[in-house]
Design a protein around this motif. Structure first.
Motif, PDB file in Angstrom:
ATOM      1  N   SER A  29       0.835  -1.208   0.000  1.00  0.00           N
ATOM      2  CA  SER A  29       0.000   0.000   0.000  1.00  0.00           C
ATOM      3  C   SER A  29       0.866   1.253   0.000  1.00  0.00           C
ATOM      4  N   LEU A  30       2.040   1.165   0.610  1.00  0.00           N
ATOM      5  CA  LEU A  30       2.943   2.317   0.599  1.00  0.00           C
ATOM      6  C   LEU A  30       3.529   2.540  -0.793  1.00  0.00           C
ATOM      7  N   ALA A  31       3.797   1.464  -1.494  1.00  0.00           N
ATOM      8  CA  ALA A  31       4.434   1.552  -2.807  1.00  0.00           C
ATOM      9  C   ALA A  31       3.465   2.047  -3.878  1.00  0.00           C
ATOM     10  N   GLN A  32       2.169   1.778  -3.725  1.00  0.00           N
ATOM     11  CA  GLN A  32       1.200   2.161  -4.747  1.00  0.00           C
ATOM     12  C   GLN A  32       0.652   3.560  -4.451  1.00  0.00           C
ATOM     13  N   PRO A  33       0.558   4.406  -5.475  1.00  0.00           N
ATOM     14  CA  PRO A  33      -0.030   5.733  -5.250  1.00  0.00           C
ATOM     15  C   PRO A  33      -1.537   5.610  -5.018  1.00  0.00           C
ATOM     16  N   LEU A  34      -2.045   6.507  -4.218  1.00  0.00           N
ATOM     17  CA  LEU A  34      -3.480   6.491  -3.927  1.00  0.00           C
ATOM     18  C   LEU A  34      -4.252   6.998  -5.155  1.00  0.00           C
ATOM     19  N   PRO A  35      -5.373   6.373  -5.502  1.00  0.00           N
ATOM     20  CA  PRO A  35      -6.190   6.874  -6.618  1.00  0.00           C
ATOM     21  C   PRO A  35      -6.816   8.218  -6.214  1.00  0.00           C
ATOM     22  N   GLN A  36      -6.895   9.093  -7.176  1.00  0.00           N
ATOM     23  CA  GLN A  36      -7.454  10.417  -6.907  1.00  0.00           C
ATOM     24  C   GLN A  36      -8.974  10.336  -6.825  1.00  0.00           C
ATOM     25  N   ASP A  37      -9.517  10.882  -5.753  1.00  0.00           N
ATOM     26  CA  ASP A  37     -10.963  10.931  -5.565  1.00  0.00           C
ATOM     27  C   ASP A  37     -11.478  12.197  -6.259  1.00  0.00           C
ATOM     28  N   PRO A  38     -12.440  12.083  -7.177  1.00  0.00           N
ATOM     29  CA  PRO A  38     -12.919  13.275  -7.907  1.00  0.00           C
ATOM     30  C   PRO A  38     -13.472  14.345  -6.981  1.00  0.00           C
ATOM     31  N   LEU A  39     -14.078  13.975  -5.881  1.00  0.00           N
ATOM     32  CA  LEU A  39     -14.622  14.954  -4.941  1.00  0.00           C
ATOM     33  C   LEU A  39     -13.498  15.772  -4.318  1.00  0.00           C
ATOM     34  N   CYS A  40     -12.369  15.078  -4.035  1.00  0.00           N
ATOM     35  CA  CYS A  40     -11.243  15.750  -3.385  1.00  0.00           C
ATOM     36  C   CYS A  40     -10.516  16.701  -4.351  1.00  0.00           C
ATOM     37  N   MET A  41     -10.575  16.431  -5.624  1.00  0.00           N
ATOM     38  CA  MET A  41      -9.831  17.250  -6.591  1.00  0.00           C
ATOM     39  C   MET A  41     -10.372  18.675  -6.630  1.00  0.00           C
ATOM     40  N   HIS A  42     -11.650  18.896  -6.363  1.00  0.00           N
ATOM     41  CA  HIS A  42     -12.269  20.205  -6.447  1.00  0.00           C
ATOM     42  C   HIS A  42     -12.236  20.953  -5.121  1.00  0.00           C
ATOM     43  N   ASN A  43     -11.926  20.251  -4.022  1.00  0.00           N
ATOM     44  CA  ASN A  43     -11.884  20.891  -2.711  1.00  0.00           C
ATOM     45  C   ASN A  43     -10.439  20.833  -2.222  1.00  0.00           C
ATOM     46  N   SER A  44      -9.812  21.987  -2.049  1.00  0.00           N
ATOM     47  CA  SER A  44      -8.382  22.017  -1.707  1.00  0.00           C
ATOM     48  C   SER A  44      -8.087  21.392  -0.345  1.00  0.00           C
ATOM     49  N   SER A  45      -8.973  21.547   0.636  1.00  0.00           N
ATOM     50  CA  SER A  45      -8.739  20.967   1.974  1.00  0.00           C
ATOM     51  C   SER A  45      -8.794  19.440   1.913  1.00  0.00           C
TER      52      SER A  45
END
Length: 162
Positions: A132-148
């Protein structure tokens, strides 16, 4: 008045007579004191019988029977004892002792298996964590639009600071 520490012979005699009278009056109620340990005066116990040695053939037959059957009915025990030229009590005692040994062995085996399973589980958890450390986390579309939320998603407290 008598001087402290000063006694006359007639005083000693009077005290001794009073003490003897009291002892005589109480004697039926006073138990005589034993000297030594209370069990010391008992008759010594009979000697234990020496341990019976069974022949290899007898032990082999007993083990074979035990492997098939952990408990014997009294008739089965009598038949087995007669066939092996043993007493009924010897067969009964042998089976009791063998069951105790069997329970202890199976408990030890179960504990060893449990520990091995725990070690395997820990190893698998460590492997999964490393992957899990070696693999990058998939980007969540909800998170991409909210900077926090985007900052929180990329936060990896276990990652080393570079």
């Amino acid at each position: 008045p008598a001087l402290p520490g000063l006694t006359f012979p007639w005083m000693e005699t009077t005290r001794r007579i009073a003490k003897d009278r009291l002892s005589a009056a109480l004697s039926p109620f006073v138990a005589t004191r034993r000297i030594g340990h209370p069990y010391q005066n008992r008759t010594p116990p009979k000697r234990k019988k020496p341990r019976t040695s069974f022949s290899r053939v007898q032990i082999c037959e007993l083990e074979k029977r035990f492997h098939r059957q952990k408990y014997l009915a009294s008739a089965e025990r009598a038949t087995l004892a007669k066939a092996l030229k043993m007493t009924d009590a010897q067969v009964k005692t042998w089976f009791q002792n063998r069951r105790t040994k069997w329970r202890r062995q199976t408990a030890e085996e179960r504990e060893a298996e449990r520990q091995q399973a725990n070690r395997l589980m820990l190893h698998l958890q460590q492997e999964a964590f490393q992957k899990s450390l070696a693999q990058p986390l998939p980007q969540d579309p909800l998170c991409m639009h909210n900077s926090s939320l985007y900052a929180l998603q990329n936060l990896q407290p276990w990652a080393e600071d570079n």
